[in-house]
Design an enzyme around this catalytic site. Structure first.
Site, PDB file in Angstrom:
ATOM      1  CG  MET A  71     -15.498   8.797  -3.191  1.00 32.40           C
ATOM      2  SD  MET A  71     -15.714   7.090  -2.743  1.00 32.40           S
ATOM      3  CE  MET A  71     -17.046   7.187  -1.569  1.00 32.40           C
ATOM      4  CG  ASP A  72     -19.722  15.524  -6.289  1.00 35.90           C
ATOM      5  OD1 ASP A  72     -19.616  16.757  -6.437  1.00 35.90           O
ATOM      6  OD2 ASP A  72     -20.807  14.924  -6.329  1.00 35.90           O
TER       7      ASP A  72
END
Lengths: 313, 315
Positions: A71-72
């Site tokens: 989850m960047d």
């Protein structure tokens, strides 16, 4: 375009729609565009129906059993929209809930998310503290009866070196694991204080210690006259896999990374040897239904080839 | 009577549900199949359009029209890895062509990997043909000398046996070399292995190597096919499609994107910097080998290469 005020309104709107018994088809940011209860009800019902039709068509093809997500993009999202420091993580959580909902609706059984890396401890202390507090808050909300994990029968587990986490987060994590232990429809694995090299090192360490114990045990047997097989003293790949955090999980089918980065960043390096690596250009808080759909369609294109490679191994 | 009772208990709407009716006659399956195939047809069209756009971009880059892509900064790109689908790895001339291009661009170290070990078996063929490219096998060359001589590209060839099994062998190495200290009561003290210890054990067991900065994947899907996990931590992974249809422009574009992402020298133009004054800065030119006949000469570089000409669209 997005502000804290909008975020609060979106949450209130989501709560309002939920209390009427309708599921949100897209949570958070998209709901922010609605005005009024009736419109949101109609929007929710029609979205729900269309989404179910879409999954009916998509699930005609192969659906991944195990999905991993990096989850960047939370901080970049906050900077782009001139939000407060750390607000991006809150939007990211809303995006996580919607993505999990889509995955479980499709029939994905295992979802593994990269919440906090060991490398992230090097960030500014106030940011690390903010993320820890957010994790503690959101884990507590997961324990509620009406939460998504209970709705879909999801068992929550934590992967990583939990000893590095603050005590209060660790206790909440343990309570979440206990509370959802009986759920058996799906599994949500949250990687905290995790890096793949740390996991591999741990697996080697555990395998070595196990081997040493079994060797000392067999030497005791030898004293009684029995022979031990020298070959059993060697560590094998299956020994290492038994000591991985993901032992017993199905093989990783797809690893999704958002924000357009092409690195794995020390995440599931061992498990991703036969999996499809999908890069999404959207930042994590912007990751929506169309991105999930695109990832699954790309996976379905690659699946016959990956299945063939797995059988060869 | 029982059936009537059951039917009376079933909600009316459910009894005449169109979905159930369709399911009964298998029509639903046909409709879903048509819709699913239609969606994937649209996806294929989108992929085709993206491929065409990429080809156009590769051509434009090589013509030098885009200021952003005037030069390659190799300071951040010292080690590259190439993962090739084993069926494509049998096309050794294509592998040779790719290595030549990378050598020409100036990449210092290349790791070739294929799952089934096809490239390892073809090592002799590759060694015979790579001599003229100043490529040395990484483990055979004196490492100190090879790394000092920047004109020489070092090559490493790996397979799946250098991946997960290597970690198991490193574990066995640690097991065999760990001191046999017994605690009180004859029980062994638990081994405390750190990441550094495992890294050193991998080197000692013969499976050490540099972590690649950039990894190209050649195959139908974006998957690293078991490349040694220990060396993949922060590697940028780029899917290049099929090896047989690879063009020089695609290689240049991928390396340029990497260098642009990691550059730290600012946005000065090439003229103000001066070609050759910035170490690691390489102007984009086309190598002599594997070029087409319709090119025109302009300034020649030390390697005698030609600058971009009209024929690039066929390259």
């Amino acid at each position: 375009m997005f502000s804290d005020q909008v975020y609060k309104e979106s949450i209130e709107t989501s709560k309002a729609a939920s209390s009427l018994g309708f599921r949100d088809c897209t949570l958070g940011l998209e709901m922010a565009s609605l005005a009024g209860g009736l419109l949101s009800r109609l929007y929710g019902v029609s979205c729900d129906f269309l989404r179910k039709c879409l999954w009916r068509v998509v699930t005609f093809g192969p659906i991944p059993k195990h999905v991993a997500v990096i989850m960047d993009g939370n901080r970049r999202f906050a900077r782009n929209h001139h939000l407060k420091e750390g607000a991006g993580h809150r939007y990211g959580f809303v995006s996580l809930m919607s993505t999990l909902r889509y995955c479980y609706e499709m029939g994905v059984e295992y979802v593994t998310i990269y919440a906090f890396s060991i490398d992230n401890f090097k960030r500014r202390p106030d940011e690390v503290q903010y993320v820890m507090d957010l994790m503690h808050e959101k884990l507590s909300s997961l324990l509620k009866e009406e939460s998504l994990v209970n709705q879909y029968g999801v068992r929550v587990t934590f992967i990583g070196n939990l000893k590095l986490m603050p005590a209060y987060v660790r206790e909440t994590a343990e309570r979440a694991m206990e509370a959802t232990a009986k759920n058996d429809k799906a599994v949500l694995s949250i990687c905290v204080a995790y890096t793949s090299t740390d996991e591999i090192t741990r697996a080697v360490r555990e395998s070595c210690n196990e081997r040493r114990k079994s060797v000392s045990g067999s030497k005791l047997i030898m004293k009684n006259g029995d022979k031990s097989n020298g070959a059993n003293d060697l560590i094998t790949v299956s020994d290492l896999e038994r000591h991985m955090y993901t032992a017993g999980y199905p093989e990783l089918d797809i690893l999704i990374r958002t924000s357009g980065e092409t690195r794995l960043s020390n995440y599931l390096l061992w498990q991703s040897s036969g999996s499809f690596l999908h890069i999404s250009d959207a930042l994590w808080p912007e990751f929506a239904l169309r991105h999930v759909l695109w990832a699954v369609l790309e996976y379905q294109r690659a699946q016959p080839y990956l299945e063939k490679k797995r059988k060869m191994v | 009577m029982e059936r009537a009772e059951v039917l009376n208990n079933v909600p009316f709407v459910q009894r005449i549900s169109p979905v159930l009716v369709l399911e009964r006659y298998g029509v639903l399956r046909i409709i879903l199949s048509v819709l699913w195939n239609l969606i994937h047809l649209i996806v294929s069209v989108i992929h085709f359009a993206i491929r065409m756009a990429n080809k156009l971009q590769h051509y434009v880059i090589l013509t030098g029209l885009l200021k952003k892509y005037k030069s390659i900064d190799l300071r951040k790109l010292q080690h590259m890895a190439i993962v090739i689908e084993s069926e494509e790895a049998t096309q050794l001339t294509k592998v040779y062509r790719l290595l030549y291009w990378l050598s020409y661009i100036g990449v210092h170290h290349v790791t070739l990997y294929d799952m089934d070990g096809v490239l390892k078996e073809s090592k002799k063929f590759l060694s015979q043909n790579l001599r003229d490219l100043s490529i040395k096998a990484w483990q055979e060359a004196e490492k100190a000398a090879a790394f000092l001589d920047k004109k020489v590209m070092t090559l490493e060839i790996l397979s799946f046996s250098d991946s997960k099994e290597a970690v198991a062998k490193a574990g066995n190495y640690l097991l065999s070399t760990y001191p046999e200290n017994s605690g009180s009561g004859g029980q062994k003290i638990e081994m405390s292995i750190t990441e550094d210890d495992l890294g050193k054990a991998l080197c000692a067991a013969g499976f050490g190597g540099p972590e690649p900065d950039l990894l190209f994947v050649f195959g139908p899907a974006r998957c690293h096919l078991g490349f040694p996990a220990w060396r993949l931590r922060y590697t940028e992974i780029v899917h290049m499609g099929r090896l047989k249809s690879l063009k020089y422009g695609a290689v240049v574009k991928a390396i340029l994107d990497y260098s642009v992402k990691n550059q730290n020298y600012g946005s000065d133009s090439l003229e103000s910097l001066g070609l050759g004054k910035v170490p690691g800065l390489v102007q984009i030119t086309i190598p002599n080998k594997f070029s087409r006949s319709r090119c025109y000469h302009s300034s020649s570089s030390p390697k005698g290469s030609l600058t971009v000409g009209v024929s690039m669209f066929t390259y």
